[in-house]
Design an enzyme around this catalytic site. Structure first.
Site, PDB file in Angstrom:
ATOM      1  N   GLN A  19      39.775  21.346  74.884  1.00 18.56           N
ATOM      2  CA  GLN A  19      39.644  20.113  75.674  1.00 18.56           C
ATOM      3  C   GLN A  19      38.449  19.306  75.183  1.00 18.56           C
ATOM      4  O   GLN A  19      37.354  19.396  75.740  1.00 18.56           O
ATOM      5  CB  GLN A  19      39.457  20.493  77.149  1.00 18.56           C
ATOM      6  CG  GLN A  19      39.358  19.325  78.084  1.00 18.56           C
ATOM      7  CD  GLN A  19      40.672  18.959  78.686  1.00 18.56           C
ATOM      8  OE1 GLN A  19      41.490  19.812  78.931  1.00 18.56           O
ATOM      9  NE2 GLN A  19      40.878  17.693  78.945  1.00 18.56           N
ATOM     10  N   PHE A  20      38.647  18.512  74.128  1.00 27.57           N
ATOM     11  CA  PHE A  20      37.535  17.740  73.569  1.00 27.57           C
ATOM     12  C   PHE A  20      36.995  16.719  74.559  1.00 27.57           C
ATOM     13  O   PHE A  20      35.838  16.311  74.470  1.00 27.57           O
ATOM     14  CB  PHE A  20      37.941  17.059  72.254  1.00 27.57           C
ATOM     15  CG  PHE A  20      38.779  15.831  72.412  1.00 27.57           C
ATOM     16  CD1 PHE A  20      38.188  14.575  72.444  1.00 27.57           C
ATOM     17  CD2 PHE A  20      40.162  15.912  72.516  1.00 27.57           C
ATOM     18  CE1 PHE A  20      38.960  13.431  72.585  1.00 27.57           C
ATOM     19  CE2 PHE A  20      40.937  14.786  72.648  1.00 27.57           C
ATOM     20  CZ  PHE A  20      40.335  13.540  72.687  1.00 27.57           C
ATOM     21  N   THR A  21      37.793  16.335  75.556  1.00 32.67           N
ATOM     22  CA  THR A  21      37.343  15.319  76.498  1.00 32.67           C
ATOM     23  C   THR A  21      36.211  15.802  77.408  1.00 32.67           C
ATOM     24  O   THR A  21      35.616  14.992  78.121  1.00 32.67           O
ATOM     25  CB  THR A  21      38.510  14.783  77.353  1.00 32.67           C
ATOM     26  OG1 THR A  21      39.069  15.859  78.109  1.00 32.67           O
ATOM     27  CG2 THR A  21      39.581  14.151  76.475  1.00 32.67           C
TER      28      THR A  21
END
Length: 149
Positions: free
Chosen positions: A78-80
């Site tokens: 989950q890069f966000t």
């Protein structure tokens, strides 16, 4: 590195209409990687993750760890988690790890978790994933490597 840990009764990840990972009781873990992260940081985060005593014992107190309840892990990249919302309304993701590096770290985390947790499921790095969960509690913890090192 950041882990968002949700204690769940069940969770699953779907890609293109197909379930690629599913668990019953355990943790759904959203994983964010930054460029400065290392395997040593990942090891400390994993150690903290699998040792968390956040399941209820017979008296209803949060005293039990994942292994004590035969829990599973569902790990999702989950890069966000590294969204920077300081300016304007469109988040910037410049603090997130470069995709090749982040994927390498994500795969490392998966392999290390599999050494200590019998059932580890995962999402698909970079894919458009649909994540479903039945949060237990709800009980959600954010682990940030900057705070536990």
């Amino acid at each position: 590195m950041k882990f968002v840990i949700q204690r769940v009764n069940s969770a699953s990840v779907t890609v293109d209409g197909e379930i690629i990972g599913a668990i019953d009781k355990g943790f759904l873990v959203l994983i964010g990687v930054a460029d400065g992260d290392t395997k040593e940081i990942a090891d400390k985060m994993i150690h903290k993750l699998v040792g968390l005593r956040i399941f209820d014992d017979a008296e209803g107190k949060t005293n039990l760890s994942l292994d004590q309840v035969d829990g599973s892990l569902l790990l999702v990249s989950q890069f966000t988690l590294y969204a920077n919302c300081k300016k304007g309304f469109r988040p910037s993701f410049i603090d997130a790890g470069a995709p090749d590096f982040a994927n390498e770290m994500y795969e490392y985390i998966i392999s290390e978790c599999k050494k200590v947790v019998p059932n580890v499921q995962c999402g698909s790095f970079g894919a458009d994933m649909k994540v479903s969960l039945l949060n237990d509690g709800p009980f959600t913890i954010v682990l940030d490597s900057k705070e536990i090192m």
